[in-house]
Design a protein around this motif. Structure first.
Motif, PDB file in Angstrom:
ATOM      1  N   PHE A 138       0.823  -1.204   0.000  1.00 45.67           N
ATOM      2  CA  PHE A 138       0.000   0.000   0.000  1.00 45.67           C
ATOM      3  C   PHE A 138       0.861   1.259   0.000  1.00 45.67           C
ATOM      4  O   PHE A 138       0.671   2.164  -0.803  1.00 45.67           O
ATOM      5  N   TYR A 139       1.831   1.325   0.920  1.00 46.79           N
ATOM      6  CA  TYR A 139       2.646   2.536   1.010  1.00 46.79           C
ATOM      7  C   TYR A 139       3.689   2.635  -0.092  1.00 46.79           C
ATOM      8  O   TYR A 139       3.982   3.728  -0.580  1.00 46.79           O
ATOM      9  N   VAL A 140       4.251   1.483  -0.489  1.00 50.22           N
ATOM     10  CA  VAL A 140       5.219   1.505  -1.591  1.00 50.22           C
ATOM     11  C   VAL A 140       4.518   1.923  -2.883  1.00 50.22           C
ATOM     12  O   VAL A 140       4.975   2.827  -3.592  1.00 50.22           O
ATOM     13  N   ALA A 141       3.369   1.269  -3.181  1.00 47.33           N
ATOM     14  CA  ALA A 141       2.614   1.617  -4.390  1.00 47.33           C
ATOM     15  C   ALA A 141       2.033   3.018  -4.283  1.00 47.33           C
ATOM     16  O   ALA A 141       2.023   3.778  -5.254  1.00 47.33           O
ATOM     17  N   GLY A 142       1.550   3.356  -3.079  1.00 48.45           N
ATOM     18  CA  GLY A 142       0.946   4.677  -2.883  1.00 48.45           C
ATOM     19  C   GLY A 142       1.940   5.806  -3.077  1.00 48.45           C
ATOM     20  O   GLY A 142       1.654   6.791  -3.770  1.00 48.45           O
ATOM     21  N   ALA A 147       4.094  10.043  -6.372  1.00 49.92           N
ATOM     22  CA  ALA A 147       5.234  10.750  -6.958  1.00 49.92           C
ATOM     23  C   ALA A 147       5.111  10.857  -8.480  1.00 49.92           C
ATOM     24  O   ALA A 147       5.330  11.923  -9.060  1.00 49.92           O
ATOM     25  N   GLU A 148       4.724   9.740  -9.126  1.00 44.50           N
ATOM     26  CA  GLU A 148       4.619   9.733 -10.579  1.00 44.50           C
ATOM     27  C   GLU A 148       3.405  10.527 -11.069  1.00 44.50           C
ATOM     28  O   GLU A 148       3.486  11.238 -12.070  1.00 44.50           O
ATOM     29  N   SER A 149       2.277  10.427 -10.334  1.00 42.14           N
ATOM     30  CA  SER A 149       1.068  11.180 -10.709  1.00 42.14           C
ATOM     31  C   SER A 149       1.320  12.678 -10.619  1.00 42.14           C
ATOM     32  O   SER A 149       0.881  13.455 -11.474  1.00 42.14           O
ATOM     33  N   LYS A 150       2.045  13.057  -9.581  1.00 40.16           N
ATOM     34  CA  LYS A 150       2.355  14.484  -9.389  1.00 40.16           C
ATOM     35  C   LYS A 150       3.206  15.002 -10.542  1.00 40.16           C
ATOM     36  O   LYS A 150       2.970  16.113 -11.055  1.00 40.16           O
ATOM     37  N   LYS A 151       4.179  14.196 -10.981  1.00 45.51           N
ATOM     38  CA  LYS A 151       5.030  14.602 -12.102  1.00 45.51           C
ATOM     39  C   LYS A 151       4.219  14.750 -13.385  1.00 45.51           C
ATOM     40  O   LYS A 151       4.418  15.701 -14.152  1.00 45.51           O
ATOM     41  N   VAL A 152       3.299  13.805 -13.624  1.00 45.69           N
ATOM     42  CA  VAL A 152       2.463  13.846 -14.827  1.00 45.69           C
ATOM     43  C   VAL A 152       1.581  15.088 -14.833  1.00 45.69           C
ATOM     44  O   VAL A 152       1.487  15.798 -15.841  1.00 45.69           O
ATOM     45  N   VAL A 153       0.932  15.371 -13.687  1.00 48.58           N
ATOM     46  CA  VAL A 153       0.044  16.535 -13.587  1.00 48.58           C
ATOM     47  C   VAL A 153       0.842  17.825 -13.765  1.00 48.58           C
ATOM     48  O   VAL A 153       0.403  18.757 -14.453  1.00 48.58           O
ATOM     49  N   GLN A 154       2.025  17.895 -13.160  1.00 54.05           N
ATOM     50  CA  GLN A 154       2.877  19.086 -13.304  1.00 54.05           C
ATOM     51  C   GLN A 154       3.299  19.274 -14.763  1.00 54.05           C
ATOM     52  O   GLN A 154       3.366  20.405 -15.258  1.00 54.05           O
TER      53      GLN A 154
END
Length: 266
Positions: A138-142, A147-154
């Protein structure tokens, strides 16, 4: 959010469906929905504090030992180490919380005495394997998803995220990671609420598949999503916003110190 967690636990610990548990809310009452909140608070307080400290320490060690390691791997390894150790501290509180939520006991004192008499010391650590199988992915995937979602949105917005956008990404990342790890959460609940008999994770999994089908492993996924999403916003986004604020304060303190040195030299 504890009442939502209580509903999830009752769904997972019984053969009743989510709508059936909702229909029983008047009988459960407000007091019943908040049952187990004391061990929940104690467990989360110690676990989250320890996990955050270990996460930061692990990142510093990895950055110094292996500076060429990709950021995603640093995040994942740090999450694994911090979650493994942080979760181990919380297990006894989690056992008491779930037994109270399932209505097996009326108060914390009764839960402690009853668990000791029925299961002994081992009873307070029942479901440890299932909990770690749930928490670590959960925490590793989360964290990786966040981190990756934030980069994509940015990249799409071509700017730094606003605080509310960071919180939204954190909530969605936590909620999705919660749904994916629901099977382990169901097994954990069944193991922790099983009194007087020791059951393995494999036995519980086969029993659920045999009597309830594959969907039985996803019981409580809906309340789990709505319980974890706000926690995801606080755990992932809230942690980062706090870190940025502390870094900003350190920079301001450094600027003030530099100014004082300039003034004293003048």
């Amino acid at each position: 959010m504890h009442p939502v967690d209580s509903i999830k636990t009752r769904v997972q610990a019984s053969t009743l469906s989510f709508p059936e548990i909702i229909s029983k809310l008047p009988q459960i009452g407000v007091r019943g929905l908040y049952r187990g909140s004391i061990p929940a608070i104690l467990g989360q307080f110690s676990s989250h504090g320890l996990r955050t400290g270990i996460f930061e320490a692990s990142k510093l060690v990895l950055i110094n030992v292996a500076p060429t390691l990709p950021d995603l791997q640093v995040q994942s390894i740090s999450s694994f180490c911090s979650t493994f150790l942080g979760t181990a501290v919380r297990i006894p509180c989690e056992v008491l919380k779930q037994r109270l939520q399932a209505g097996l006991f009326d108060n914390v004192g009764e839960a402690i005495v009853g668990t000791w008499h029925q299961d002994g010391l081992r009873g307070f650590f029942r479901g440890t394997g299932a909990t770690l199988c749930r928490e670590v992915p959960f925490y590793v995937a989360g964290m990786a998803l966040y981190a990756e979602s934030k980069k994509v949105v940015q990249k799409v917005l071509q700017r730094e995220l606003e605080p509310w956008e960071t919180i939204a990404v954190g909530a969605l990342s936590g909620g999705l990671a919660a749904v994916v790890t629901t099977p382990f959460d169901v097994m954990k609940t069944r193991m922790m609420t099983a009194q007087g008999r020791s059951v393995s994770m494999t036995l519980v999994a086969f029993s659920i598949l045999r009597h309830e089908g594959p969907l039985g492993l996803f019981k409580g996924a809906v309340p789990r999503f709505f319980w974890i999403a706000p926690l995801g916003a606080m755990n992932f986004a809230g942690y980062e916003l706090a870190r940025k604020a502390m870094n900003k304060n350190e920079e301001l303190a450094g600027d003030v110190l530099s100014q004082k040195k300039v003034d004293s030299s003048d």
